[in-house]
Write a protein that holds these residues in place. Structure first.
Motif, short mmCIF file in Angstrom:
data_model
loop_
_atom_site.label_atom_id
_atom_site.label_comp_id
_atom_site.label_asym_id
_atom_site.label_seq_id
_atom_site.Cartn_x
_atom_site.Cartn_y
_atom_site.Cartn_z
N THR A 2 2.51 -7.29 -15.57
CA THR A 2 3.00 -7.84 -14.32
C THR A 2 2.84 -6.78 -13.24
N ARG A 3 2.13 -7.18 -12.18
CA ARG A 3 1.91 -6.25 -11.07
C ARG A 3 2.43 -6.87 -9.77
N LEU A 4 2.78 -5.99 -8.85
CA LEU A 4 3.27 -6.40 -7.55
C LEU A 4 2.60 -5.54 -6.48
N ALA A 5 2.01 -6.20 -5.49
CA ALA A 5 1.48 -5.51 -4.32
C ALA A 5 2.38 -5.85 -3.14
N LEU A 6 2.80 -4.83 -2.42
CA LEU A 6 3.67 -5.01 -1.26
C LEU A 6 2.87 -4.78 0.01
N LEU A 7 3.05 -5.66 0.99
CA LEU A 7 2.37 -5.56 2.29
C LEU A 7 3.42 -5.72 3.38
N ARG A 8 3.46 -4.76 4.30
CA ARG A 8 4.40 -4.85 5.41
C ARG A 8 3.88 -5.83 6.46
N HIS A 141 9.17 -6.38 4.38
CA HIS A 141 9.66 -5.49 5.43
C HIS A 141 9.75 -4.06 4.90
N ILE A 142 9.81 -3.12 5.82
CA ILE A 142 9.83 -1.72 5.43
C ILE A 142 11.04 -1.37 4.57
N GLY A 143 12.20 -1.97 4.86
CA GLY A 143 13.39 -1.69 4.04
C GLY A 143 13.22 -2.15 2.60
N ILE A 144 12.65 -3.34 2.43
CA ILE A 144 12.38 -3.86 1.08
C ILE A 144 11.41 -2.93 0.36
N MET A 145 10.35 -2.55 1.07
CA MET A 145 9.33 -1.69 0.47
C MET A 145 9.91 -0.33 0.10
N VAL A 147 12.97 0.48 -0.71
CA VAL A 147 13.87 0.40 -1.86
C VAL A 147 13.08 0.23 -3.16
N ILE A 148 12.10 -0.68 -3.16
CA ILE A 148 11.30 -0.89 -4.37
C ILE A 148 10.50 0.38 -4.70
N LEU A 149 9.86 0.97 -3.70
CA LEU A 149 9.07 2.18 -3.93
C LEU A 149 9.96 3.36 -4.34
N ALA A 150 11.16 3.45 -3.78
CA ALA A 150 12.09 4.51 -4.18
C ALA A 150 12.40 4.42 -5.67
N LYS A 151 12.67 3.21 -6.15
CA LYS A 151 12.92 3.04 -7.58
C LYS A 151 11.70 3.41 -8.41
N ALA A 152 10.52 2.97 -7.96
CA ALA A 152 9.29 3.25 -8.71
C ALA A 152 8.96 4.75 -8.75
N TRP A 153 9.27 5.45 -7.67
CA TRP A 153 8.97 6.88 -7.59
C TRP A 153 10.12 7.75 -8.09
N GLY A 154 11.29 7.15 -8.35
CA GLY A 154 12.45 7.94 -8.76
C GLY A 154 13.04 8.75 -7.61
N TRP A 155 12.90 8.25 -6.40
CA TRP A 155 13.42 8.93 -5.20
C TRP A 155 14.79 8.37 -4.87
N ASP A 156 15.73 9.23 -4.48
CA ASP A 156 17.10 8.78 -4.25
C ASP A 156 17.52 8.81 -2.77
N PHE A 157 16.56 8.67 -1.87
CA PHE A 157 16.83 8.71 -0.43
C PHE A 157 17.47 10.03 -0.02
N ARG A 169 -1.84 -2.06 4.45
CA ARG A 169 -2.13 -1.45 3.15
C ARG A 169 -1.28 -2.13 2.09
N LEU A 170 -1.85 -2.22 0.90
CA LEU A 170 -1.12 -2.75 -0.24
C LEU A 170 -0.56 -1.58 -1.04
N TYR A 171 0.71 -1.64 -1.35
CA TYR A 171 1.38 -0.66 -2.21
C TYR A 171 1.56 -1.35 -3.55
N ILE A 172 0.85 -0.85 -4.55
CA ILE A 172 0.73 -1.56 -5.82
C ILE A 172 1.60 -0.91 -6.89
N LEU A 173 2.32 -1.77 -7.63
CA LEU A 173 3.20 -1.31 -8.70
C LEU A 173 2.93 -2.09 -9.97
#
Length: 192
Positions: A2-8, A141-145, A147-157, A169-173
């Motif tokens: 299962t893959r997800l591409a995010l576009l703002r 939206h940027i906020g959605i992106m 949060v999802i990217l933070a979880k994928a990268w292990g970043w805690d804001f 750009r597509l951000y692919i997970l």
């Protein structure tokens, strides 16, 4: 897999003036419409299941880039910025008592007045993410992106983000287990 591409979504007048949009349903501006109509999805994303936030700026971005109507899901609605919606972040940061902070200083529990925390936004997204199968493209939206990217990268804001969200750009997970590809993929120019 299962893959997800995010576009703002494309620009709005509020984006260009630095105003916080949040859940306000601000439409794309004419310049964004013209720009987005010139783009197409790179392969194989044209065949992906198409999702969008229900807000018009995201729905219209999806339609312009793909030529299709997206499925909408309320989980993809932008973060609730509460009392700060419509205000400019630059103005808020100059007011020491506003509580406004740069993203590097948020943490997962940072809450705008009468708004939503990144942790609450993540909890809103989890059921939608768990329901996905195959390849999916979400225009959001940027906020959605973030949060999802933070979880994928292990970043805690906290501290600099390991990614920068850019438009067109597509951000692919990969979602099982969740991990992000290092580099986003640019949309391609349509051939006239």
């Amino acid at each position: 897999m299962t893959r997800l591409a995010l576009l703002r979504h494309g620009h709005t007048t509020w984006n260009r003036s630095g105003q916080i949009q949040g859940r306000s349903d601000i439409p794309l501006d004419e310049r964004a419409r013209a720009e987005l109509a010139g783009y197409d999805l790179p392969e194989p994303w044209g065949a992906a299941t198409l999702w969008s936030s229900p807000l018009s700026r995201a729905v219209e971005t999806a339609q312009l880039v793909t030529g299709r109507d997206p499925q909408t899901d309320g989980a993809l609605t932008e973060m609730n910025w509460g009392d700060w919606e419509g205000k400019r972040g630059l103005d808020l940061i100059e007011q020491p008592d506003s509580g406004y902070r740069h993203i590097e200083d948020w943490g997962w529990d940072y809450r705008p007045p009468a708004g939503e925390t990144p942790a609450e936004l993540w909890n809103r997204l989890v059921p939608w993410l768990h329901g996905l199968t195959g390849d999916n493209l979400a225009v959001c939206h940027i906020g959605i992106m973030r949060v999802i990217l933070a979880k994928a990268w292990g970043w805690d804001f906290s501290g600099p983000a390991p990614f920068k969200v850019k438009r067109n750009r597509l951000y692919i997970l990969d979602l099982s287990p969740m991990r992000a590809e290092a580099d986003p993929v640019r949309l391609v120019q349509k051939v006239p």
